[in-house]
Design an enzyme around this catalytic site. Structure first.
Site, PDB file in Angstrom:
ATOM      1  N   GLU A 165      -0.548   8.517   7.475  1.00  0.00           N
ATOM      2  CA  GLU A 165      -1.395   9.479   6.755  1.00  0.00           C
ATOM      3  C   GLU A 165      -2.115  10.354   7.772  1.00  0.00           C
ATOM      4  OE1 GLU A 165      -2.779   6.938   2.756  1.00  0.00           O
ATOM      5  OE2 GLU A 165      -4.193   7.304   4.361  1.00  0.00           O
ATOM      6  N   LYS A 220       0.789  -1.225   0.000  1.00  0.00           N
ATOM      7  CA  LYS A 220       0.000   0.000   0.000  1.00  0.00           C
ATOM      8  C   LYS A 220       0.825   1.280   0.000  1.00  0.00           C
ATOM      9  CE  LYS A 220      -3.732  -2.665   0.860  1.00  0.00           C
ATOM     10  NZ  LYS A 220      -4.513  -3.533   1.681  1.00  0.00           N
ATOM     11  N   HIS A 269     -14.970  -3.164   9.098  1.00  0.00           N
ATOM     12  CA  HIS A 269     -14.239  -3.315   7.838  1.00  0.00           C
ATOM     13  C   HIS A 269     -14.834  -4.361   6.913  1.00  0.00           C
ATOM     14  CE1 HIS A 269     -11.375  -0.462   9.271  1.00  0.00           C
ATOM     15  NE2 HIS A 269     -11.219  -1.156  10.372  1.00  0.00           N
ATOM     16  N   ARG A 299      -8.493  -7.171  -8.627  1.00  0.00           N
ATOM     17  CA  ARG A 299      -9.345  -8.356  -8.798  1.00  0.00           C
ATOM     18  C   ARG A 299     -10.771  -7.901  -9.139  1.00  0.00           C
ATOM     19  NH1 ARG A 299      -9.140  -7.258  -3.148  1.00  0.00           N
ATOM     20  NH2 ARG A 299     -11.222  -6.633  -2.452  1.00  0.00           N
TER      21      ARG A 299
HETATM   22  C1  MV4 Z   1      -8.357   5.929   6.465  1.00  0.00           C
HETATM   23  C2  MV4 Z   1      -9.363   6.500   7.277  1.00  0.00           C
HETATM   24  C3  MV4 Z   1      -9.227   7.818   7.637  1.00  0.00           C
HETATM   25  N1  MV4 Z   1      -8.144   8.521   7.252  1.00  0.00           N
HETATM   26  N2  MV4 Z   1      -7.301   6.686   6.108  1.00  0.00           N
HETATM   27  C4  MV4 Z   1     -10.029   1.462   6.570  1.00  0.00           C
HETATM   28  C5  MV4 Z   1      -9.659   0.288   5.739  1.00  0.00           C
HETATM   29  C6  MV4 Z   1      -8.577   0.737   4.836  1.00  0.00           C
HETATM   30  N3  MV4 Z   1      -8.826   0.246   3.516  1.00  0.00           N
HETATM   31  C7  MV4 Z   1      -8.566   2.221   4.888  1.00  0.00           C
HETATM   32  N4  MV4 Z   1      -9.396   2.603   6.005  1.00  0.00           N
HETATM   33  C8  MV4 Z   1      -9.447   3.870   6.437  1.00  0.00           C
HETATM   34  N5  MV4 Z   1      -8.410   4.672   6.063  1.00  0.00           N
HETATM   35  C9  MV4 Z   1      -7.207   7.930   6.508  1.00  0.00           C
HETATM   36  N6  MV4 Z   1      -6.131   8.642   6.153  1.00  0.00           N
HETATM   37  C10 MV4 Z   1     -10.447   5.698   7.636  1.00  0.00           C
HETATM   38  C11 MV4 Z   1     -10.494   4.384   7.235  1.00  0.00           C
HETATM   39  C12 MV4 Z   1     -11.638   3.635   7.680  1.00  0.00           C
HETATM   40  C13 MV4 Z   1     -12.589   3.185   6.787  1.00  0.00           C
HETATM   41  C14 MV4 Z   1     -12.448   3.371   5.420  1.00  0.00           C
HETATM   42  C15 MV4 Z   1     -13.386   2.932   4.549  1.00  0.00           C
HETATM   43  C16 MV4 Z   1     -14.502   2.272   5.039  1.00  0.00           C
HETATM   44  C17 MV4 Z   1     -14.655   2.035   6.374  1.00  0.00           C
HETATM   45  C18 MV4 Z   1     -13.707   2.482   7.269  1.00  0.00           C
HETATM   46  C19 MV4 Z   1     -13.893   2.269   8.632  1.00  0.00           C
HETATM   47  C20 MV4 Z   1     -12.943   2.713   9.495  1.00  0.00           C
HETATM   48  C21 MV4 Z   1     -11.819   3.390   9.034  1.00  0.00           C
END
Ligand code: MV4
Length: 454
Positions: free
Chosen positions: A200, A116, A235, A292
């Site tokens: 981040e 990532k 998630h 995918r």
């Molecule tokens: C984040 C975020 C807030 N700020 N990045 C969660 C899974 C991963 N794919 C990325 N995620 C997140 N990244 C920053 N800089 C919040 C999340 C996140 C989230 C993102 C998408 C859908 C659900 C979520 C639930 C909690 C946190």
């Protein structure tokens, strides 16, 4: 044209791939574990080979057994579906070594987007916006704190190998940072055998919006619009829809253009999804790319009329994309609810067992993708998702009303499912208003009485 495909997966996606192959006149070989003899995909494929015991690492994750089955049955290509070996670069390489077409992008693309921090770097190079953060991996605590202060709190610490929220921590101030930094690293090391992390700025309540792309072997790339996947619990996505009720046409256009730009910059081949977080002011930022076909691909299919799995097979056969960007029209609203064998009354614990009665919804604007039926026993060894309900209509209101109707019709007895929980959300005024962010489910659970969905 590919003549015969091995489907290296199980459940609804295996069946989905069989269906696309049948329409294209491609022969299918199912591989299955001892626990999946009864599954519909095994019965509907032209041939089937048992590859081992129930547990995934003895069957669906055993690449050499899958390759051996492919050699015995003389297939041209392997479709990995999602999960299992779908984003495993070694497996893709093994296929190439055996002259079997892996239905997906190049090994390099899998490796680079699988990391990532590298993915973020590729987005930067392609001039696609990313969230302010560290310049790659940071392994030194002191250095990390310095960068965190530069970014400004709150920050999020993410594993480069991350997935499912593992190896991810937030820190709201310098005091908390050291502890969170180390626990993210430890958890990532344990879960992925790779403790590398990056930083981040933490966005408080973003929306999760992803863009579907398709690329062929000639460098053509198109996008098929977005899916709003903000409604997630721990998630795990629960509801996905398109178009997003939140983003403006202008944001949609820009995100589509940027997704194509990124995919083109790496000569991306096949179906892929570019994930963004979008803040309340419609600023969007790249976070990850999935190399995918995804669970929620059917939403895009119902909005655009494009069969994404067929396109994957045609692309892998060396054909040009069947569509140019101007051919892609967003003609409907579609929404998907994932149906899982789990018990909302017991904190969503998995609920495998025999389905005693099964009556799926149907009628105008309803699509069910599922491998189960009455009398089928859900094995305890795999993911609890047993079905996807997709409803669609001329606008969001109609698609949502139709979903409510479909979920009400859906009869599954013998096991518990999350159907009533999804229905409670479809009826919830906050969800209906289109304002759900990634924090929505957590907030819903706090305010909704349990008897609303148990
Ligand atoms: C984040 C975020 C807030 N700020 N990045 C969660 C899974 C991963 N794919 C990325 N995620 C997140 N990244 C920053 N800089 C919040 C999340 C996140 C989230 C993102 C998408 C859908 C659900 C979520 C639930 C909690 C946190």
């Amino acid at each position: 044209m590919i003549k015969k495909v091995l489907i290296a997966n199980r459940g609804e996606i295996a069946l989905r791939i069989v269906r696309a192959c049948n329409e294209l006149g491609i022969k299918t070989l199912a591989v299955y574990s001892e626990a999946d003899v009864q599954s519909l995909h095994v019965q509907l494929a032209d041939e089937a080979i048992c590859i081992g015991p129930a547990v995934s690492n003895q069957s669906y994750l055993k690449s050499d057994r899958i390759i051996a089955a492919a050699e015995i049955a003389d297939v041209d290509a392997i479709h990995p579906g999602y999960g299992f070996l779908a984003e495993n670069a070694e497996f893709a390489e093994q296929c190439a070594d055996c002259k079997i077409k892996f239905i997906g992008p190049s090994t390099d693309a899998i490796i680079n987007f699988g990391d990532k921090a590298k993915a973020r770097d590729m987005a930067v190079k392609a001039k696609v916006p990313v969230i302010p953060g560290s310049d790659g991996v940071i392994d030194n605590e002191k250095e990390a704190l310095k960068v965190a202060k530069e970014i400004g709190f709150p920050v999020i610490i993410k594993a480069v190998a991350g997935g499912g929220g593992k190896g991810m921590r937030t820190a709201h101030n310098a005091v908390a940072f050291a502890k969170e930094f180390n626990s993210a690293r430890n958890e990532a090391e344990k879960a992925f055998g790779n403790g590398a992390v990056y930083l981040e700025k933490f966005l408080e309540a973003p929306r999760h919006i992803e863009i579907q792309v398709l690329g062929d072997q000639f460098g053509n790339v198109i996008h098929l619009g977005e899916r709003d996947c903000s409604v997630q619990r721990r998630h795990q996505k629960l509801i996905e829809e398109a178009p997003s009720p939140f983003i403006s046409d202008e944001t949609r256009k820009k995100m589509g253009r940027d997704a194509v730009k990124l995919a083109k910059s790496v000569n991306y081949e096949g179906a892929g999804t570019i994930e963004f977080l979008v803040d309340s002011k419609q600023n969007y930022y790249f976070i990850e790319m999935n190399t995918r076909i995804q669970v929620e691909h059917g939403v895009t299919e119902e909005v655009t009329g494009v069969d994404l799995v067929k396109e994957q097979l045609l692309i892998a056969s060396g054909q040009k994309l069947s569509y140019e960007q101007k051919d892609i029209k967003f003609i409907r609203h579609a929404i998907e609810c994932r149906v899982c064998a789990e018990d909302p009354a017991r904190n969503f614990a998995p609920c495998p067992g025999e389905i005693s009665l099964y009556y799926p919804p149907g009628g105008h604007g309803v699509r069910i993708d599922s491998h189960v039926y009455g009398g089928y026993t859900i094995p305890p060894h795999y993911d609890s998702m047993i079905s996807k309900v997709i409803t669609f209509g001329r606008n969001r209101e109609l698609a949502l009303d139709r979903m409510d109707r479909a979920l009400k019709e859906y009869l599954i007895r013998g096991i518990n499912t999350n159907i009533s929980f999804s229905r409670a959300i479809i009826k919830d005024p906050t969800f209906r208003s289109g304002s759900a962010t990634t924090k929505y489910i957590e907030e819903f659970m706090k305010r909704a009485p349990k008897n609303l969905y148990t």
